[in-house]
Enzyme design. Structure first.
Site, PDB file in Angstrom:
ATOM      1  N   ARG A 162      42.146  40.512  34.629  1.00 50.69           N
ATOM      2  CA  ARG A 162      41.146  40.211  35.567  1.00 50.69           C
ATOM      3  C   ARG A 162      41.664  39.275  36.759  1.00 50.69           C
ATOM      4  O   ARG A 162      41.354  39.397  37.974  1.00 50.69           O
ATOM      5  CB  ARG A 162      40.093  39.506  35.016  1.00 50.69           C
ATOM      6  N   LYS A 176      37.394  36.123  40.821  1.00 43.92           N
ATOM      7  CA  LYS A 176      37.342  34.907  40.292  1.00 43.92           C
ATOM      8  C   LYS A 176      38.329  33.950  41.037  1.00 43.92           C
ATOM      9  O   LYS A 176      39.558  33.796  40.958  1.00 43.92           O
ATOM     10  CB  LYS A 176      37.888  34.732  38.716  1.00 43.92           C
ATOM     11  N   GLU A 193      23.693  35.420  36.789  1.00 36.40           N
ATOM     12  CA  GLU A 193      24.595  34.855  36.026  1.00 36.40           C
ATOM     13  C   GLU A 193      24.374  33.209  36.175  1.00 36.40           C
ATOM     14  O   GLU A 193      23.657  32.896  37.191  1.00 36.40           O
ATOM     15  CB  GLU A 193      25.982  35.107  36.323  1.00 36.40           C
TER      16      GLU A 193
END
Length: 402
Positions: free
Chosen positions: A158, A252, A285
């Site tokens: 990721r 991210k 989220e």
């Protein structure tokens, strides 16, 4: 008081020192100027030679959104020293020794100095790194449990996807990055904690474009935290801070100001976290965790990952939850859209992330979730994650050769 745009106000009176954004004075009999932004005003004043303070002394005051003076410091400009590099390091060490907290920084790798240090005072990055002043960087984290790195490869995958989306090339191939991270944990001797790592556009200059950056930079820090998982249920609120657009939500990156403000908003309202809704009004989220629900039909439901960060821990929870289906505690597992009404009427609600693992939500805004107690499914999932971290398969546990 409503937020105001940044402004610079020149002194207009000998009797003005501190001022709120609305211009009302706090302290008088001094000359100076205001710098204020986002509901906070700063006042820097040069005192006249009145026999009490030198002309070279500045008083710095800060007023909060209510206009209350929160801090005043006097700095004698003539006393600011020009330090050698050794003196800077000594002061960094002194500052580090005074810091108190649950987290301890045991080791850092930096591609800038090309090695690992175990001295927290030396765990620094250049100011001209574009990650610092432009937010051009990505990061990820892997938990350390009993001398093993949990889901290291999943997080690295990721991590590199995020770097690609941020148009940051990496200075090493994937296997080399993995080796560097493991060696950093080895040097730290940490058995319990976390490993956090960053890829940035690198140092170079203070321009907007990264064209002046010489080479991307890799950093990693090992953080020891012996705090056990908190099993106590929490309260959440609906965030009023706008959610990131899809392009940035699924990456991210270090651009976490919306996340920080969302977390602060929750804390200011007696909550643990704030829940974001997507552009269609569906549950999205939390600021750094995923959300999941257990319906009255005993179905575990998690929002789609297409507009939010794809949580490694959340995905692992979905895999582990299959055991609860086999045992009859759950009737099914689904990833899909969840309305606010459905979420608030669920039997259970939980937050899931590498920092908290699995945490029951007892209240969302004014709505009590379920019976207002920690749910049995959330408890079972937390136990499954902890078991997986301690004795799971080699696909999720990478040994550290201390």
């Amino acid at each position: 008081m409503a937020s105001s745009p940044m402004f610079l106000q020149k002194p207009i009176s000998e009797n003005l020192v501190f001022a709120n954004l609305d211009g009302s004075s706090i302290v008088s009999n001094r000359v100076g100027r205001n710098i204020g932004f986002s509901g906070v005003s700063y006042r820097v004043s040069r005192f006249p030679a009145d026999g009490r303070l030198s002309r070279r002394t500045k008083a710095v005051g800060i007023s909060d959104q209510t206009g209350n003076l929160t801090d005043v410091k006097h700095i004698n400009i003539s006393d600011i020293p020009l330090l050698t590099s050794l003196e800077v390091l000594e002061r960094l060490k002194s500052t580090q020794e005074k810091r108190k907290g649950k987290q301890h920084f045991l080791a850092m790798y930096s591609s800038i100095f090309g090695g690992i240090t175990t001295d927290p005072a030396a765990m620094v990055i250049p100011m001209d790194d574009h990650m610092v002043h432009r937010g051009h960087g990505v990061f990820d984290t892997a938990a350390i449990m009993d001398g093993y790195l949990y889901e290291l490869d999943q997080h690295i995958n990721r991590f590199l996807r995020s770097a690609s989306m941020a148009k940051i090339s990496h200075p090493f191939d994937q296997s080399s990055i993995r080796s560097i991270l493991i060696q950093t944990v080895t040097a730290s001797k940490c058995q319990q904690g976390s490993l956090r790592y960053w890829l940035s556009a690198g140092p170079g200059d203070f321009q907007l474009s990264p064209l002046g950056c010489h080479t991307p930079a890799l950093y990693a820090v090992v953080i020891q935290d012996l705090s056990p998982p908190d099993r106590k249920g929490i309260k959440v609120i609906t965030s009023s801070i706008p959610i990131k657009s899809r392009q940035f939500a699924i990456m991210k990156s270090v651009n976490y100001l919306p996340n920080v403000l969302s977390k602060m908003e929750a804390e200011e309202n007696g909550g643990f976290a704030a829940i974001w809704l997507d552009d269609e009004g569906y549950v999205a989220e939390g600021p750094n965790m995923n959300v999941a629900f257990v319906t009255a039909e005993k179905e575990l439901v998690m929002p789609n990952f297409d507009k939010i960060l794809s949580g490694c821990t959340a995905k692992r929870v979905l895999d582990l939850a299959e055991r609860l289906v086999k045992e009859g505690e759950l009737n099914g597992i689904r990833v899909g859209n969840v309305t606010v009404e459905e979420g608030k009427m669920a039997d259970e609600m939980m937050l899931i992330g590498s920092g908290i693992l699995v945490r029951s939500v007892l209240q969302w805004d004014d709505q009590v979730i379920g019976n207002g107690k920690e749910g049995s499914v959330a408890k079972a999932l937390l136990n499954l994650i902890l078991e997986d971290m301690k004795s799971g398969p080699t696909t999720v546990r990478a040994p550290v050769p201390y």
